[in-house]
Design an enzyme around this catalytic site. Sequence first.
Site, PDB file in Angstrom:
ATOM      1  CB  SER A   1      -9.407   0.323  -0.077  1.00 17.90           C
ATOM      2  OG  SER A   1      -8.592   0.732  -1.204  1.00 17.90           O
TER       3      SER A   1
ATOM      4  CG  ASN B   1     -14.121   1.756  -4.670  1.00 15.01           C
ATOM      5  OD1 ASN B   1     -14.242   0.674  -4.209  1.00 15.01           O
ATOM      6  ND2 ASN B   1     -13.045   2.494  -4.023  1.00 15.01           N
TER       7      ASN B   1
ATOM      8  CG  HIS C   1      -5.424   4.009   0.918  1.00 16.90           C
ATOM      9  ND1 HIS C   1      -4.977   2.562   0.241  1.00 16.90           N
ATOM     10  CD2 HIS C   1      -6.500   3.976   0.061  1.00 16.90           C
ATOM     11  CE1 HIS C   1      -5.927   1.829  -0.177  1.00 16.90           C
ATOM     12  NE2 HIS C   1      -6.979   2.664  -0.338  1.00 16.90           N
TER      13      HIS C   1
ATOM     14  CG  ASP D   1      -2.211   0.675   0.850  1.00 19.79           C
ATOM     15  OD1 ASP D   1      -2.661   1.849   0.842  1.00 19.79           O
ATOM     16  OD2 ASP D   1      -3.233  -0.228   0.900  1.00 19.79           O
TER      17      ASP D   1
END
Length: 539
Positions: free
Chosen positions: A388, A314, A211, A179
């Site tokens: 996520s 998404n 994130h 990430d």
Amino acid sequence: MRHAAILATLLAAVVSFASPSRAGGLPEGVPPPPRFAPDQLLVAFRPGTPAADIAQAHTAVGAQVIKRFEAIGVHLLRIPLGTVEASAALYERNPNVRYAEPNFHRPLILPTEGKDPAPPNGLGIEYFAEQWGLNNTAQPLYDPDTGATTKGSLDADIDAPEAWDLTQGSDSIRIAILDSGVECTHVDLLGKCVEQLNFTSSSTPADVLGHGTHVAGIAAANTNNGVGTAGVGWKARIGSLKVCHEWPALFPIIGLCDVADSIAGLMHAADNGYRVANMSYGSDPDPYSPSQAEADAIQYAWSKGMVLVAAAGNDYADSPTYPAAFPEVIAVAATDRHDNLAYFSTFGKSWVSVAAPGHNILSTYPNSACGLAANDPEGCYTWLSGTSMASPHVAGVAALVLAHTPGLTNVQARGYIENNADTAGALGQNFKAWVKYGRVNARAALDGQNPPPPAAAITLAATGSKVKGKQQADLTWSGSTAQLVDIWRNGTKIVPGLPNNQSTTTYTDLINRTGSGTYTYRVCEAGTATCSNEAVVVF
């Protein structure tokens, strides 16, 4: 409740961002990110290609080797600026080259909605009651979208406390968080990080975007410590493997995860004892086709026994997103607090494995975003939404499954997660209308049934011979009904997309080596995990 003062600005910038091809959420005047690195290529040579021939191919395009991924036979190259397509075409004409492709940028799968609410009063510093995805009793919940009180639906959760009654995991199980980095000094992540590595061009291993810290907390935050949130994997530890850099560098809006950096992080995890990898990034196949180099790295990590988990996307569509859509990966869609498919979530019952909570998920966040010191005893937390956030729920469950039954293979662990997912939601929803198996259930994954996978339908035989002292292997297989098959040797795909006559098919692998050697072959239906038995040739 501590909240990031900058979060409203950040989320406003990324609110509708899903991939570089659709950059409608970027601020006015900010150009979309490039599709790929403008001066890099990923090139794979056929096994056995002489070093002199490889050097000559590089010289022909003015390439310099930046990094070699020896286990999958891939070179990351620096080439003259602006020559990516032309250089790739030149390599592709070389009979020694398996493939040549750009170093694509995979965007972080960022939240599609959400805003920074005013800090609510009266919530204290222990927030398990707000984690509806772990335990949903229809309890009162803070709604970060409106600032009002709301509630979910009874049992629209993954049954985490019920799972923890059986196991709290093990600190010997490590989850690779691929990430934007992780703030390992956060109070709810102290002692969790086994290492903090930066595989990107970023100047820092720190999580500038937030994130990765949010994802890490969902998977494995310190639990039952009287502060903050609980992590699904409880005792599991994590590796902060930064594979996503900030873009633009001076005022970061999003994270870009170069395929080469993702490969480096994933292969490091595979070679260093990680059992689980979480990948909350991806991109659509248009304008991107699946990266073959990324596919090879995924296959390598799978062959090393890793459980691979990735966010499905998404886009509220059924188009495959990579790396989630690779057959070795558990692709995860997102649900809301009523067990509905989250309105933004990608779906697809042919390729999305399971769903998990992903809407208004509370988790850890970098302390600097809240104006706090790195060692603040309460820490910074916030809500984010996206697949996520769903993916690390499943990564945490994988860590529990592996700890509960030592010695499980990744195939078995994946089977326990998928085969014991809830097929019906809290309100009677049919999860199989959206995903292949259902919404993940941590308790059921631990004590449920896991039927063995069916025997391979493809039967492979291999024999070796030498012609003028050079090795070759003759392969014969039957049982595949696919139009195309891939041939694998020693964990590397050597022939992609070979036409298959659907009865008995043969292929001769001209190894062109002298002396001794051992070669393990498999034949797989192209782009899938449906493979033959292994056939070994020894010289």
